[in-house]
Scaffold this motif. Sequence first.
Motif, PDB file in Angstrom:
ATOM      1  N   PHE A 165    -173.710 -21.447 -52.443  1.00  9.99           N
ATOM      2  CA  PHE A 165    -172.594 -21.742 -51.549  1.00  9.99           C
ATOM      3  C   PHE A 165    -172.456 -20.592 -50.548  1.00  9.99           C
ATOM      4  O   PHE A 165    -172.417 -19.419 -50.946  1.00  9.99           O
ATOM      5  CB  PHE A 165    -171.273 -21.857 -52.323  1.00  9.99           C
ATOM      6  CG  PHE A 165    -171.215 -22.969 -53.337  1.00  9.99           C
ATOM      7  CD1 PHE A 165    -172.204 -23.942 -53.401  1.00  9.99           C
ATOM      8  CD2 PHE A 165    -170.162 -23.037 -54.230  1.00  9.99           C
ATOM      9  CE1 PHE A 165    -172.151 -24.959 -54.338  1.00  9.99           C
ATOM     10  CE2 PHE A 165    -170.093 -24.048 -55.172  1.00  9.99           C
ATOM     11  CZ  PHE A 165    -171.091 -25.010 -55.233  1.00  9.99           C
ATOM     12  N   LEU A 166    -172.373 -20.918 -49.278  1.00 11.67           N
ATOM     13  CA  LEU A 166    -172.182 -19.929 -48.224  1.00 11.67           C
ATOM     14  C   LEU A 166    -170.825 -20.181 -47.579  1.00 11.67           C
ATOM     15  O   LEU A 166    -170.667 -21.119 -46.806  1.00 11.67           O
ATOM     16  CB  LEU A 166    -173.306 -20.032 -47.188  1.00 11.67           C
ATOM     17  CG  LEU A 166    -174.728 -19.851 -47.737  1.00 11.67           C
ATOM     18  CD1 LEU A 166    -175.761 -20.257 -46.702  1.00 11.67           C
ATOM     19  CD2 LEU A 166    -174.957 -18.409 -48.183  1.00 11.67           C
ATOM     20  N   ASP A 167    -169.850 -19.346 -47.923  1.00 11.64           N
ATOM     21  CA  ASP A 167    -168.470 -19.560 -47.478  1.00 11.64           C
ATOM     22  C   ASP A 167    -168.231 -18.850 -46.147  1.00 11.64           C
ATOM     23  O   ASP A 167    -168.844 -17.822 -45.866  1.00 11.64           O
ATOM     24  CB  ASP A 167    -167.503 -19.037 -48.534  1.00 11.64           C
ATOM     25  CG  ASP A 167    -166.095 -19.581 -48.364  1.00 11.64           C
ATOM     26  OD1 ASP A 167    -165.918 -20.544 -47.576  1.00 11.64           O
ATOM     27  OD2 ASP A 167    -165.174 -19.062 -49.000  1.00 11.64           O
ATOM     28  N   GLU A 168    -167.321 -19.392 -45.331  1.00 17.00           N
ATOM     29  CA  GLU A 168    -166.998 -18.833 -44.003  1.00 17.00           C
ATOM     30  C   GLU A 168    -168.286 -18.589 -43.208  1.00 17.00           C
ATOM     31  O   GLU A 168    -168.483 -17.546 -42.589  1.00 17.00           O
ATOM     32  CB  GLU A 168    -166.193 -17.541 -44.143  1.00 17.00           C
ATOM     33  CG  GLU A 168    -164.856 -17.701 -44.840  1.00 17.00           C
ATOM     34  CD  GLU A 168    -163.838 -18.495 -44.022  1.00 17.00           C
ATOM     35  OE1 GLU A 168    -164.140 -18.872 -42.871  1.00 17.00           O
ATOM     36  OE2 GLU A 168    -162.740 -18.751 -44.544  1.00 17.00           O
ATOM     37  N   PHE A 169    -169.151 -19.603 -43.207  1.00 16.49           N
ATOM     38  CA  PHE A 169    -170.499 -19.430 -42.668  1.00 16.49           C
ATOM     39  C   PHE A 169    -170.506 -19.216 -41.160  1.00 16.49           C
ATOM     40  O   PHE A 169    -171.474 -18.700 -40.612  1.00 16.49           O
ATOM     41  CB  PHE A 169    -171.342 -20.658 -43.048  1.00 16.49           C
ATOM     42  CG  PHE A 169    -172.814 -20.495 -42.793  1.00 16.49           C
ATOM     43  CD1 PHE A 169    -173.525 -19.476 -43.388  1.00 16.49           C
ATOM     44  CD2 PHE A 169    -173.485 -21.371 -41.961  1.00 16.49           C
ATOM     45  CE1 PHE A 169    -174.880 -19.327 -43.166  1.00 16.49           C
ATOM     46  CE2 PHE A 169    -174.836 -21.236 -41.731  1.00 16.49           C
ATOM     47  CZ  PHE A 169    -175.543 -20.215 -42.325  1.00 16.49           C
ATOM     48  N   GLN A 170    -169.408 -19.569 -40.478  1.00 17.31           N
ATOM     49  CA  GLN A 170    -169.363 -19.360 -39.042  1.00 17.31           C
ATOM     50  C   GLN A 170    -169.463 -17.879 -38.666  1.00 17.31           C
ATOM     51  O   GLN A 170    -169.795 -17.532 -37.540  1.00 17.31           O
ATOM     52  CB  GLN A 170    -168.085 -19.961 -38.427  1.00 17.31           C
ATOM     53  CG  GLN A 170    -166.799 -19.185 -38.689  1.00 17.31           C
ATOM     54  CD  GLN A 170    -166.211 -19.476 -40.049  1.00 17.31           C
ATOM     55  OE1 GLN A 170    -166.643 -20.400 -40.731  1.00 17.31           O
ATOM     56  NE2 GLN A 170    -165.227 -18.706 -40.449  1.00 17.31           N
ATOM     57  N   ASP A 171    -169.178 -16.991 -39.624  1.00 18.56           N
ATOM     58  CA  ASP A 171    -169.212 -15.563 -39.358  1.00 18.56           C
ATOM     59  C   ASP A 171    -170.534 -14.910 -39.752  1.00 18.56           C
ATOM     60  O   ASP A 171    -170.646 -13.682 -39.745  1.00 18.56           O
ATOM     61  CB  ASP A 171    -168.066 -14.862 -40.113  1.00 18.56           C
ATOM     62  CG  ASP A 171    -166.703 -15.198 -39.531  1.00 18.56           C
ATOM     63  OD1 ASP A 171    -166.646 -15.548 -38.340  1.00 18.56           O
ATOM     64  OD2 ASP A 171    -165.706 -15.114 -40.263  1.00 18.56           O
ATOM     65  N   CYS A 172    -171.528 -15.716 -40.088  1.00 16.08           N
ATOM     66  CA  CYS A 172    -172.812 -15.174 -40.542  1.00 16.08           C
ATOM     67  C   CYS A 172    -173.528 -14.440 -39.413  1.00 16.08           C
ATOM     68  O   CYS A 172    -173.656 -14.954 -38.294  1.00 16.08           O
ATOM     69  CB  CYS A 172    -173.698 -16.312 -41.058  1.00 16.08           C
ATOM     70  SG  CYS A 172    -175.178 -15.755 -41.910  1.00 16.08           S
ATOM     71  N   GLN A 175    -178.599 -10.589 -39.339  1.00 17.31           N
ATOM     72  CA  GLN A 175    -179.198  -9.934 -40.504  1.00 17.31           C
ATOM     73  C   GLN A 175    -178.924 -10.716 -41.791  1.00 17.31           C
ATOM     74  O   GLN A 175    -179.812 -10.868 -42.635  1.00 17.31           O
ATOM     75  CB  GLN A 175    -178.644  -8.517 -40.644  1.00 17.31           C
ATOM     76  CG  GLN A 175    -179.151  -7.529 -39.608  1.00 17.31           C
ATOM     77  CD  GLN A 175    -178.628  -6.134 -39.866  1.00 17.31           C
ATOM     78  OE1 GLN A 175    -177.690  -5.925 -40.631  1.00 17.31           O
ATOM     79  NE2 GLN A 175    -179.229  -5.147 -39.207  1.00 17.31           N
ATOM     80  N   GLN A 176    -177.702 -11.197 -41.933  1.00 22.56           N
ATOM     81  CA  GLN A 176    -177.356 -11.940 -43.141  1.00 22.56           C
ATOM     82  C   GLN A 176    -178.113 -13.262 -43.222  1.00 22.56           C
ATOM     83  O   GLN A 176    -178.583 -13.656 -44.300  1.00 22.56           O
ATOM     84  CB  GLN A 176    -175.847 -12.166 -43.179  1.00 22.56           C
ATOM     85  CG  GLN A 176    -175.063 -10.879 -43.385  1.00 22.56           C
ATOM     86  CD  GLN A 176    -173.611 -11.007 -42.995  1.00 22.56           C
ATOM     87  OE1 GLN A 176    -173.217 -11.950 -42.289  1.00 22.56           O
ATOM     88  NE2 GLN A 176    -172.781 -10.067 -43.430  1.00 22.56           N
ATOM     89  N   TYR A 177    -178.232 -13.934 -42.073  1.00 22.51           N
ATOM     90  CA  TYR A 177    -178.942 -15.213 -42.075  1.00 22.51           C
ATOM     91  C   TYR A 177    -180.427 -15.014 -42.364  1.00 22.51           C
ATOM     92  O   TYR A 177    -181.062 -15.847 -43.022  1.00 22.51           O
ATOM     93  CB  TYR A 177    -178.745 -15.927 -40.743  1.00 22.51           C
ATOM     94  CG  TYR A 177    -179.280 -17.344 -40.737  1.00 22.51           C
ATOM     95  CD1 TYR A 177    -178.896 -18.253 -41.706  1.00 22.51           C
ATOM     96  CD2 TYR A 177    -180.182 -17.758 -39.767  1.00 22.51           C
ATOM     97  CE1 TYR A 177    -179.390 -19.551 -41.712  1.00 22.51           C
ATOM     98  CE2 TYR A 177    -180.684 -19.045 -39.754  1.00 22.51           C
ATOM     99  CZ  TYR A 177    -180.282 -19.941 -40.731  1.00 22.51           C
ATOM    100  OH  TYR A 177    -180.770 -21.218 -40.736  1.00 22.51           O
TER     101      TYR A 177
END
Length: 554
Positions: A165-172, A175-177
């Motif tokens: 689960f990737l929560d609050e994904f709009q802020d990814c 580097q994290q992606y």
Amino acid sequence: MISTELWQPANGLELEPNALLAAKEQLRCLALTAGPGAGKTEMLAQRADFLLQTGTCRYPKRILAISFKVDASKNLKERIQKRCGFELGSRFDSYTFHAFAKRIIDRFRGVLTGNDALDADYKIGDRKITRRQITFQELVPLATQILRTSNLARSAVRQTYTDVFLDEFQDCTNQQYELVKIVFQNTDIRLTAVGDTKQKIMGWAGALDGIFQTFADDFSAIPLNMYRNFRSKPRLLRLQNEIIRELDPDSVMQEDQLTGEDGEVTVSHFNNAEEEAEYIADTILDWIGREGIPLNEIAILVSKQLELYAAPLMSAFEIRRIPYRNEQQMQDITVEPAARLIVDYLSCLYGQKEPDAWTRLMDLLIPVSQDEINTKNRRGIRQFFKEQREAITVAKELGDRYSEWWSSVRSFLNYVGTNTLVTLSADYESQDRLRDIVAETKSRIEGLLEIEPDLLTALARFSDEHAVRILTIHKSKGLEFHSTIIMAIEEEIFFGDQIANRCAFFVGISRAKQRLVLTSVNHRDRPEDFTGRWSEKRTPKNEYIEYANQVLDG
């Protein structure tokens, strides 16, 4: 085990159609966008319940959740344990991106060579020291490097989890992606990315534009949208809708969601910051006294520079003896599991009836299900508390009931043991980190005791339970309050990128469930000893105020 056909949402909750589809998806990845109050966290909890109860996540495999904030990670873990129970919920791992990256580094640091090599007792600090210390910002890149280099590391993660689960994904961020793609792309692991593009306020940290479409393309994810807002009353929904028209016209809410006159919106303007502070403090006193609104259901939001803007308000609160939490000052210590453990212990030790705190302690100290072991453990715990209470009785007779509070905490931590404490958070595998959290907790309680000498009152102020919260809009993400006040709706604080500002304002107003108050002033004195950019003459942010006026006029 429940069959997938017979599974129903836990706790008798009813999910909207797309949320139910998302909860029960068994094959594909999901890209789920939803507005504030649409139940994103609850949908993830129900999806975890479905995967675990039906065996779709087959034992001993696990579910991984990655969030952006410590409190969001903790909230999701707690909610899933309530939905699934402790035994199934124990197969759910919830971390922030940085905590997940650190676990990878700790387990596979031997992959790192040369200038990136790390000793076993490495620390995280404000600068890089070869082998001995790395910065917080290096965690994700180093974990990514390990996963890119080591087949063993990638396989270990992939074999552990069936779902992510990737929560609050709009802020990814980029580097994290990149980390997500390296470890999970082109596998049979199901990824569920959840977020709200209208709440993207991490642009300064490199959040990617169009991340949901990119994710959908890279992972062949099914795009879904949850439209219904369960949080805010109709009048507040209409205000949110005015901003949605600017941010994302395709996501405007339907008229049948907006009907009704419940909810309050108020716009107030003052000559100066002192008048604003007096008004807010007196208004909150009225809400508390006349309406009985709980203190923790009231929030004051500031776009940025909280200490500078809220200083007059905090003085007004102190004069009126209104308990408040300055979130900027407290940082994240209150959401640390070890800090919560210490506060719960002291509350149970010195308080009369603290059922919630006692339940949390029992869940930690008695994690097994066998009745015989449970009975033995409970006897041991009750004996420990009996001895501790006898000690504080002696202290009371000597004139200071609370004199031995920290000595009692040390005894409790020794009784619990390091192995149990480490299970509270992956970060605590570093003994230095655990010691730092314990020391920060002690310091925070001592600071509160200087303001309020009664220990139980100070403990209540430590937590969310009995204080008005003062925080930045950024820190308010994921939270909700009966009554929300946003201070300083002014051009001078909402400067720079206007799209990002509008997103931030949207986040702020969507925290309110029942009531929203917007304030602005003509003049703000320069804060004492502050030498940075500051305009004493103020101009209302008319665009934002006009959104509210349209609702009021309508």
